[in-house]
Scaffold this motif. Sequence first.
Motif, short mmCIF file in Angstrom:
data_model
loop_
_atom_site.label_atom_id
_atom_site.label_comp_id
_atom_site.label_asym_id
_atom_site.label_seq_id
_atom_site.Cartn_x
_atom_site.Cartn_y
_atom_site.Cartn_z
N THR A 56 31.88 49.06 39.21
CA THR A 56 30.59 48.37 39.33
C THR A 56 30.04 47.86 38.00
O THR A 56 28.96 47.27 37.98
CB THR A 56 29.55 49.31 39.97
OG1 THR A 56 29.45 50.50 39.17
CG2 THR A 56 29.95 49.70 41.39
N SER A 57 30.74 48.10 36.90
CA SER A 57 30.23 47.65 35.60
C SER A 57 31.36 47.61 34.58
O SER A 57 32.41 48.23 34.77
CB SER A 57 29.12 48.59 35.10
OG SER A 57 29.67 49.85 34.74
N MET A 72 41.20 47.18 41.15
CA MET A 72 41.32 45.84 41.71
C MET A 72 39.98 45.13 41.53
O MET A 72 38.94 45.78 41.38
CB MET A 72 41.72 45.87 43.19
CG MET A 72 40.70 46.49 44.14
SD MET A 72 41.25 46.33 45.86
CE MET A 72 40.09 47.42 46.68
N ASP A 73 40.02 43.81 41.55
CA ASP A 73 38.79 43.03 41.40
C ASP A 73 37.90 43.24 42.61
O ASP A 73 38.38 43.31 43.76
CB ASP A 73 39.11 41.55 41.24
CG ASP A 73 39.74 41.23 39.89
OD1 ASP A 73 39.55 42.03 38.95
OD2 ASP A 73 40.43 40.20 39.80
N LEU A 74 36.61 43.29 42.36
CA LEU A 74 35.67 43.45 43.46
C LEU A 74 35.84 42.33 44.49
O LEU A 74 35.75 42.56 45.70
CB LEU A 74 34.23 43.45 42.91
CG LEU A 74 33.10 43.52 43.92
CD1 LEU A 74 33.21 44.77 44.78
CD2 LEU A 74 31.75 43.51 43.20
N GLY A 75 36.10 41.12 44.01
CA GLY A 75 36.25 39.99 44.91
C GLY A 75 37.45 40.08 45.84
O GLY A 75 37.52 39.37 46.85
N ASP A 76 38.40 40.96 45.53
CA ASP A 76 39.58 41.14 46.37
C ASP A 76 39.39 42.26 47.39
O ASP A 76 40.25 42.46 48.25
CB ASP A 76 40.81 41.46 45.50
CG ASP A 76 41.23 40.29 44.64
OD1 ASP A 76 41.01 39.14 45.06
OD2 ASP A 76 41.76 40.52 43.53
N ALA A 77 38.29 43.00 47.29
CA ALA A 77 38.06 44.15 48.17
C ALA A 77 37.27 43.72 49.40
O ALA A 77 36.29 42.97 49.29
CB ALA A 77 37.32 45.24 47.42
N GLU A 107 26.50 47.40 42.40
CA GLU A 107 26.53 48.73 43.01
C GLU A 107 26.19 48.68 44.49
O GLU A 107 26.79 49.39 45.31
CB GLU A 107 25.58 49.66 42.27
CG GLU A 107 26.05 50.04 40.88
CD GLU A 107 24.99 50.73 40.04
OE1 GLU A 107 25.37 51.33 39.01
OE2 GLU A 107 23.80 50.68 40.40
N LYS A 108 25.24 47.83 44.88
CA LYS A 108 24.87 47.73 46.29
C LYS A 108 25.97 47.06 47.10
O LYS A 108 26.23 47.44 48.25
CB LYS A 108 23.55 46.97 46.45
CG LYS A 108 22.99 47.01 47.87
CD LYS A 108 21.63 46.35 47.99
CE LYS A 108 20.53 47.20 47.39
NZ LYS A 108 19.17 46.62 47.63
N SER A 174 22.68 40.68 33.26
CA SER A 174 23.60 41.49 34.05
C SER A 174 25.04 41.07 33.79
O SER A 174 25.30 40.01 33.21
CB SER A 174 23.29 41.36 35.54
OG SER A 174 23.72 40.10 36.02
N ASP A 175 25.98 41.90 34.28
CA ASP A 175 27.39 41.55 34.15
C ASP A 175 27.73 40.26 34.89
O ASP A 175 28.75 39.62 34.61
CB ASP A 175 28.28 42.68 34.69
CG ASP A 175 28.32 43.89 33.76
OD1 ASP A 175 27.78 43.79 32.64
OD2 ASP A 175 28.90 44.92 34.15
#
Length: 228
Positions: A56-57, A72-77, A107-108, A174-175
């Motif tokens: 998340t960060s 893994m990338d968040l966008g792939d999950a 995080e959300k 933010s990130d």
Amino acid sequence: MADLNELKKNAGILAANKIESGMTVGLGTGSTAAYMVARLGERVQNEGLKITAVSTSWSTTIQCRQLGIPLMDLGDAEHLDIAIDGADEIDPQKNLIKGRGAAHLLEKIVASMADTYIIIADNGKKVKQLGEKFAVPLEILPGAIGAVSAKVKKLGALVTVRLGAPGKDGPVISDSGNLIADAKFGPITDPEKLDFELNRIPGLLGHGLFIGMTDKAILAAENGLEEF
């Protein structure tokens, strides 16, 4: 009497020990979450635990890379079996305020993808009503800062753009490249209604109220660990 940091570490270890091989895991941000990630790294290295994690960060990502935790990338999950994170406030219904670390939007998203969402923190984060100690963090599209701030003020908050720590000029970013602000409501009598109202504001990309999302809380107290 045990040291509180040692108990926070124990809470992180307890949460990390709930993870099983084959799981996809969301990893949160913060001091207690860092203990959890450290334990997870030990299990990957020493037990051969096979997991895939989403971070998340950047701070958690760097820690995972150092410990050899596969990411893994968040966008792939699309789905997570479990997500473990910290909190700034937690009420008796396990509703949360999060975002002092400015990672609440990611995080959300991670929490929303998880079958099980576990919060680990020290019991100083317990409150009777959300908003007793902290403002509600906001993540705002930079071009919408004026409009969003005005709408949140109409809901009864004092809104301030969060500035960088001493030695860093300008606002906190933010990130994801957005502005972070803080909305001070004081004690929030109806967090579900406020959550609904904030979600309706265009340009407000995310806020730090996590309502009805937590499945289990593990809190470190001076006399041990509390689970509810």
